[in-house]
Scaffold this motif. Structure first.
Motif, mmCIF file in Angstrom:
data_model
loop_
_atom_site.group_PDB
_atom_site.id
_atom_site.type_symbol
_atom_site.label_atom_id
_atom_site.label_comp_id
_atom_site.label_asym_id
_atom_site.label_seq_id
_atom_site.Cartn_x
_atom_site.Cartn_y
_atom_site.Cartn_z
ATOM 1 N N CYS A 239 78.304 58.616 -28.224
ATOM 2 C CA CYS A 239 77.964 57.270 -28.686
ATOM 3 C C CYS A 239 77.012 56.565 -27.728
ATOM 4 C CB CYS A 239 79.230 56.436 -28.908
ATOM 5 S SG CYS A 239 80.251 56.209 -27.439
ATOM 6 N N TRP A 240 77.067 56.899 -26.450
ATOM 7 C CA TRP A 240 76.150 56.310 -25.468
ATOM 8 C C TRP A 240 74.764 56.937 -25.582
ATOM 9 C CZ3 TRP A 240 77.493 52.106 -22.667
ATOM 10 C CH2 TRP A 240 78.857 51.763 -22.659
ATOM 11 N N ILE A 241 74.728 58.238 -25.785
ATOM 12 C CA ILE A 241 73.446 58.914 -25.980
ATOM 13 C C ILE A 241 72.750 58.379 -27.228
ATOM 14 C CG2 ILE A 241 72.355 61.169 -26.373
ATOM 15 C CD1 ILE A 241 74.683 62.435 -24.825
ATOM 16 N N ASP A 242 73.555 58.070 -28.253
ATOM 17 C CA ASP A 242 72.992 57.516 -29.489
ATOM 18 C C ASP A 242 72.292 56.185 -29.253
ATOM 19 O OD1 ASP A 242 73.979 59.695 -30.851
ATOM 20 O OD2 ASP A 242 75.759 58.657 -31.627
ATOM 21 N N LEU A 243 72.799 55.389 -28.325
ATOM 22 C CA LEU A 243 72.162 54.099 -28.018
ATOM 23 C C LEU A 243 70.737 54.314 -27.508
ATOM 24 C CD1 LEU A 243 75.072 52.213 -26.171
ATOM 25 C CD2 LEU A 243 74.426 52.047 -28.586
ATOM 26 N N ILE A 244 70.563 55.351 -26.701
ATOM 27 C CA ILE A 244 69.231 55.681 -26.176
ATOM 28 C C ILE A 244 68.347 56.205 -27.303
ATOM 29 C CG2 ILE A 244 67.949 57.171 -24.593
ATOM 30 C CD1 ILE A 244 70.430 57.181 -22.770
ATOM 31 N N ASN A 245 68.902 57.129 -28.097
ATOM 32 C CA ASN A 245 68.120 57.732 -29.179
ATOM 33 C C ASN A 245 67.686 56.714 -30.226
ATOM 34 O OD1 ASN A 245 68.414 60.201 -27.929
ATOM 35 N ND2 ASN A 245 70.123 60.867 -29.207
ATOM 36 N N GLU A 246 68.476 55.664 -30.413
ATOM 37 C CA GLU A 246 68.133 54.629 -31.381
ATOM 38 C C GLU A 246 67.156 53.603 -30.826
ATOM 39 O OE1 GLU A 246 71.427 52.850 -33.519
ATOM 40 O OE2 GLU A 246 72.607 54.683 -33.306
ATOM 41 N N GLY A 247 66.810 53.730 -29.562
ATOM 42 C CA GLY A 247 65.819 52.841 -28.959
ATOM 43 C C GLY A 247 66.331 51.459 -28.608
ATOM 44 N N ILE A 248 67.662 51.270 -28.600
ATOM 45 C CA ILE A 248 68.204 49.950 -28.252
ATOM 46 C C ILE A 248 68.708 49.913 -26.812
ATOM 47 C CG2 ILE A 248 68.745 49.335 -30.625
ATOM 48 C CD1 ILE A 248 71.615 50.176 -30.189
ATOM 49 N N SER A 249 68.615 51.058 -26.139
ATOM 50 C CA SER A 249 68.925 51.149 -24.712
ATOM 51 C C SER A 249 67.745 51.763 -23.986
ATOM 52 C CB SER A 249 70.153 52.038 -24.491
ATOM 53 O OG SER A 249 70.241 52.445 -23.122
ATOM 54 N N PRO A 250 67.525 51.383 -22.742
ATOM 55 C CA PRO A 250 66.507 52.072 -21.941
ATOM 56 C C PRO A 250 66.845 53.558 -21.844
ATOM 57 C CG PRO A 250 67.316 50.104 -20.810
ATOM 58 C CD PRO A 250 68.223 50.334 -21.973
ATOM 59 N N THR A 251 65.861 54.372 -21.570
ATOM 60 C CA THR A 251 66.103 55.805 -21.384
ATOM 61 C C THR A 251 66.794 56.037 -20.047
ATOM 62 O OG1 THR A 251 63.992 56.162 -20.269
ATOM 63 C CG2 THR A 251 64.017 56.334 -22.695
ATOM 64 N N LEU A 252 67.300 57.255 -19.865
ATOM 65 C CA LEU A 252 67.924 57.597 -18.596
ATOM 66 C C LEU A 252 66.916 57.469 -17.456
ATOM 67 C CD1 LEU A 252 70.306 58.652 -16.941
ATOM 68 C CD2 LEU A 252 69.574 60.974 -17.499
ATOM 69 N N ALA A 253 65.674 57.882 -17.712
ATOM 70 C CA ALA A 253 64.637 57.775 -16.678
ATOM 71 C C ALA A 253 64.423 56.324 -16.279
ATOM 72 C CB ALA A 253 63.330 58.384 -17.181
ATOM 73 N N GLU A 254 64.460 55.428 -17.259
ATOM 74 C CA GLU A 254 64.244 54.001 -16.966
ATOM 75 C C GLU A 254 65.397 53.413 -16.159
ATOM 76 O OE1 GLU A 254 61.609 52.150 -20.570
ATOM 77 O OE2 GLU A 254 63.570 52.970 -21.140
ATOM 78 N N THR A 255 66.639 53.752 -16.512
ATOM 79 C CA THR A 255 67.767 53.213 -15.754
ATOM 80 C C THR A 255 67.937 53.893 -14.403
ATOM 81 O OG1 THR A 255 69.294 54.693 -16.959
ATOM 82 C CG2 THR A 255 69.066 52.426 -17.767
ATOM 83 N N THR A 256 67.288 55.052 -14.246
ATOM 84 C CA THR A 256 67.272 55.703 -12.935
ATOM 85 C C THR A 256 66.268 55.003 -12.019
ATOM 86 O OG1 THR A 256 67.879 57.842 -13.896
ATOM 87 C CG2 THR A 256 66.890 57.873 -11.703
ATOM 88 N N ASP A 257 65.119 54.634 -12.584
ATOM 89 C CA ASP A 257 64.092 53.931 -11.802
ATOM 90 C C ASP A 257 64.502 52.493 -11.487
ATOM 91 O OD1 ASP A 257 62.484 56.164 -11.808
ATOM 92 O OD2 ASP A 257 61.273 55.509 -13.524
ATOM 93 N N THR A 258 65.035 51.811 -12.479
ATOM 94 C CA THR A 258 65.490 50.429 -12.325
ATOM 95 C C THR A 258 66.889 50.348 -12.909
ATOM 96 O OG1 THR A 258 63.228 49.619 -12.632
ATOM 97 C CG2 THR A 258 65.007 48.005 -12.830
ATOM 98 N N SER A 259 67.862 50.031 -12.096
ATOM 99 C CA SER A 259 69.250 50.054 -12.559
ATOM 100 C C SER A 259 69.473 49.075 -13.698
ATOM 101 C CB SER A 259 70.197 49.712 -11.406
ATOM 102 O OG SER A 259 70.090 48.336 -11.064
#
Length: 427
Positions: A239-259
């Motif tokens: 369900c968390w991965i789905d948030l990224i895939n749906e474009g309503i969450s930053p990508t993992l790369a984005e949250t890695t660069d900026t928390s």
């Protein structure tokens, strides 16, 4: 002959005096010059040091035969644990010190923690005054090795200004995961660089909560196997991965660069799952101060799920002042001490009757969102190889969160390597 006898007697008296003086010096090595019993108290958070000092002052005022010295060692980089282990090896560890669930079993194995059961019984100390999950966190083979100090659970913070600008109603404590997703869709505005929610790779704050709500598991009761191959566990992660895939969450790369925390505090994130320990930072942030509030974590699959973790007060097994140290540790878990700590607003006091003070420190915020779910929360799964298991989990879930590996395959690898680590631990 007479002189010789007198000389021998004088030497004997002198030797006895020296032995007595030596014993007294040894006895007073754990006391100050006034002969008080001196305890040392190990902690790691400078933000809590004033509150811990207030507790020490209150205790010594009631027990004038005792003096207490706080020893602060930073947690960062493992410095606290490195110093604690070295002092235990040298026999100079603090009499009372902070302990967490990730280390308790290893320290028990090393016979460095004093079982407190005898003192709990003789002092009629009531452990039922604490959430059962916290008590169990420090119970190893039916022995209690710490008094619960504080705890953190998880809730969802939101930026009211972003909601207002989008014309979206604020969330409520009775919402569902589906409500959260729909709200996040309405709040995502890529033209402004605003995301509705974040799905960082954070086990304690994020996906463990939904795993437990979905009736999945991380670690079985006897700590011999993991639950990653369980479809319910995978559902709580997907369900968390789905948030990224749906474009309503930053990508993992984005949250890695900026928390995700930094994004929320800069006004670029409408909602964020966060532990209660983030409260002081959020309310003091100049960008979002006065614009934020929070609600309880939403239900998932029709169930509430939350992770609870917390610190405890442990006593050094080789302390020369076991009785007094244990008495102090139990007092720290008492009503008076928990009230003092709770009113500081830094952490949630572990006692059920003191949890209210945390919310009262910021009455304009719905901080009960944290304490309301303490009773249903699951203790953070811990064992002697937890750090190794976390590394394995992160290695493969990074691939799943970035769509480089299917979640099913990632979980299969996690289960394989983690179960092998547990097997080695249990040999």
């Amino acid at each position: 002959m007479y002189v010789s006898k007198m000389l021998k007697k004088a030497v004997a008296v002198l030797m006895m005096t020296m032995v007595t003086a030596s014993c007294l010096a040894g006895c007073q090595s754990q006391g100050d010059k006034s002969g008080k019993v001196q305890l040392t108290f190990g902690i790691w958070d400078k933000n809590q040091q004033p509150t811990m000092q207030a507790l020490c002052d209150a205790y010594t005022a009631q027990n004038p035969n005792v003096s207490i010295e706080i020893q602060l060692t930073p947690y960062k980089g493992g410095e606290y644990w490195t110093k604690l282990e070295a002092s235990m090896t040298g026999g100079t560890a603090p009499d009372v010190f902070w302990m967490n669930g990730l280390h308790v079993e290893s320290y028990v194995d090393g016979e460095m923690l004093l079982p407190l059961d005898e003192y709990i019984t003789s002092n009629s100390f009531d452990l039922s005054q604490f959430p059962e999950s916290l008590v169990s966190l420090y119970n190893v083979e039916d022995k209690q090795y710490a008094v619960p100090k504080d705890f953190d659970t998880n809730a969802v913070w939101y930026n009211k200004e972003i909601f207002d600008n989008a014309g979206v109603a604020y969330p409520t404590d009775d919402w569902t995961w589906e409500d959260m997703v729909e709200t996040a869709k309405q709040l995502t505005d890529q033209s402004k660089g605003i995301y509705g929610i974040a799905a960082p790779l954070d086990f304690q704050t994020c996906y463990y909560n939904t795993i437990f709500a979905a009736n999945g598991s991380i670690l079985n009761a006897d700590k011999t196997a993991t639950g990653y191959n369980d479809s319910n566990t995978q559902k709580g992660i997907q369900c968390w991965i789905d948030l990224i895939n749906e474009g309503i969450s930053p990508t993992l790369a984005e949250t890695t660069d900026t928390s995700a925390d930094a994004m929320f505090e800069s006004g670029k994130l409408a909602m964020i799952w966060a532990g209660s320990y983030m409260t002081p930072e959020y309310v003091q942030n100049d960008v979002v101060k006065g614009k934020i509030d929070l609600v309880e974590a939403p239900t998932f699959e029709g169930n509430q799920g939350n992770v609870i973790n917390g610190l405890g007060y442990s006593v050094y097994a080789n302390s020369k002042q076991k009785d007094e140290a244990s008495k102090f540790a139990l007092w720290l878990g008492g009503e008076e001490a928990m009230k003092i700590q709770g009113e500081s607003g830094v952490v949630i006091s572990a006692r059920n009757d003191a949890q209210q003070y945390f919310a009262q420190t910021n009455p304009d915020l719905n901080l009960k969102a944290y304490t309301n779910q303490a009773g249903i929360a699951t203790a953070l799964p811990c064992c002697k190889v937890s750090s190794q298991l976390f590394d394995i989990e992160a290695k493969y879930l990074k691939l799943a969160f970035s769509n480089e590996m299917s979640l099913e395959d990632a979980c299969s690898k996690i289960a394989e390597e983690s179960d092998a680590a547990l097997a080695e631990m249990n040999k």
